[in-house]
Motif scaffolding. Structure first.
Motif, short mmCIF file in Angstrom:
data_model
loop_
_atom_site.label_atom_id
_atom_site.label_comp_id
_atom_site.label_asym_id
_atom_site.label_seq_id
_atom_site.Cartn_x
_atom_site.Cartn_y
_atom_site.Cartn_z
N PHE A 1 7.98 0.49 -0.91
CA PHE A 1 7.01 1.53 -0.55
C PHE A 1 6.67 1.47 0.93
N HIS A 2 6.42 0.25 1.44
CA HIS A 2 6.03 0.10 2.84
C HIS A 2 7.20 0.31 3.78
N ILE A 3 8.39 -0.05 3.36
CA ILE A 3 9.57 0.24 4.18
C ILE A 3 9.76 1.76 4.30
N SER B 1 -1.09 -8.28 3.17
CA SER B 1 -1.28 -8.83 1.83
C SER B 1 -0.04 -9.57 1.35
N ILE B 2 1.13 -8.96 1.53
CA ILE B 2 2.37 -9.61 1.11
C ILE B 2 2.58 -10.91 1.87
N THR B 3 2.31 -10.91 3.17
CA THR B 3 2.50 -12.11 3.99
C THR B 3 1.60 -13.25 3.51
N ILE C 1 7.38 3.04 6.84
CA ILE C 1 7.81 2.76 8.21
C ILE C 1 8.91 3.72 8.65
N VAL C 2 9.86 3.98 7.75
CA VAL C 2 10.92 4.94 8.06
C VAL C 2 10.31 6.34 8.25
N GLY C 3 9.30 6.66 7.45
CA GLY C 3 8.63 7.96 7.61
C GLY C 3 7.96 8.09 8.96
N GLU D 1 -2.03 2.11 6.08
CA GLU D 1 -1.66 1.76 4.71
C GLU D 1 -0.61 0.65 4.69
N THR D 2 0.39 0.79 5.56
CA THR D 2 1.48 -0.18 5.59
C THR D 2 1.01 -1.52 6.15
N LEU D 3 0.14 -1.49 7.15
CA LEU D 3 -0.38 -2.73 7.72
C LEU D 3 -1.12 -3.54 6.68
#
Length: 303
Positions: free
Chosen positions: A242-244, A198-200, A247-249, A191-193
């Motif tokens: 959300f993605h940070i 997309s953001i990049t 990653i912390v999770g 999900e984060t990838l």
């Protein structure tokens, strides 16, 4: 976006039984519910207005019009589900497991569809302004939109697998339930990838577009600068938390740190609500502010 609706529905991971304290309920329930209510009240009329009025679209390319219409429809469908999630945040889930899975899948598809549409729109504008290339004919446009939604549907499949009804003393929630830590990590990373890629792409495309436009004094337009800046900042600020958190999770699961994982799950209601803020902001950024970008494209074509 596996935890996407866990952002909207309270997570029970590492939570203790019994009613939550008032301060916790305000943070995990009331504040997200208020944010989602604002998104619904402003976003639904805004996206309907875009679909009906199509403001400043008369000079846009056919592909740009299709992408912005696709964006408005996906955002509208997503926002229309908010009353149910708001009710669940404040009370309990009462619609059964099948509805839980299908409605979650719809939300995931719409949010992924919206994100991929924004990404495609940034690439299209980059190619049109920077490289003076027109993308796709009529058939190619339909295939691209079909592929976009196919990818969104595939990326949303985990929601059908992990969504379950979870009951405790506080009631029933439509929430994610993972069979193992490995499954949890795998879904969060995928999900984060997707989100970070997309953001990049969006940030690179609009920064390159802005740099190219400002090479010539003719295009050194403060309105263009504000538009590009607002698109990048809004997309980054509303999606990255959300993605940070994801990653912390992942780090918390890897380190077996239950307290850190619980903090991530508790904060997911707030950062998840920001994803819906993006859905009601999109009409302002992409539809109602498209005229200036269209002018830039036309000038570049006649340069």
């Amino acid at each position: 976006m596996d935890e996407l609706n866990s952002s909207v529905v309270p997570s029970n991971i590492s939570s203790s039984p019994g009613p939550p304290p008032p301060a916790s309920w305000v943070y995990t329930g009331l504040i997200p519910a208020l944010v989602l209510s604002v998104c619904f009240l402003l976003g639904v009329p805004g996206n309907i207005a875009v679909i009906i009025l199509r403001p400043n679209w008369q000079h846009l390319s056919s592909l740009s019009q299709s992408l912005m219409l696709n964006l408005a429809i996906s955002d509208l469908l997503c926002l229309l589900t908010l009353p149910l999630w708001i009710y669940t945040l404040l009370y309990s889930w009462t619609l059964g497991l099948v509805t839980c899975k299908l409605l979650t899948y719809l939300v995931y598809c719409c949010l992924y569809g919206s994100m991929l549409t924004v990404t495609a729109l940034s690439i299209q504008r980059y190619l049109q302004v920077v490289h003076l290339q027109k993308c796709f004919d009529r058939v190619g446009k339909k295939r691209m939109l079909g592929l976009l939604w196919l990818i969104a549907m595939i990326l949303s499949i985990p929601s059908l697998v992990v969504r379950q009804l979870i009951s405790d003393q506080r009631g029933t929630t439509c929430d994610s339930h993972f069979s193992s830590s490995a499954q949890h990590v795998a879904v969060l990373l995928s999900e984060t990838l997707t989100g970070i890629v997309s953001i990049t792409v969006v940030v690179f495309s609009y920064i390159s577009l802005h740099w190219k436009v400002n090479q010539a004094a003719l295009f050194n337009n403060p309105q263009t600068t504000r538009l590009v800046t607002s698109i990048i900042v809004t997309f980054f600020v509303l999606l990255m938390p959300f993605h940070i958190t994801n990653i912390v999770g992942v780090a918390a699961i890897s380190l077996n740190n239950d307290s850190l994982l619980k903090s991530c799950m508790d904060s997911r209601n707030i950062v998840g609500a920001l994803l819906f803020v993006n859905s009601f902001m999109n009409p302002l950024l992409y539809a109602f502010a498209s005229r200036n970008m269209c002018t830039v494209c036309q000038k570049r074509e006649h340069e």
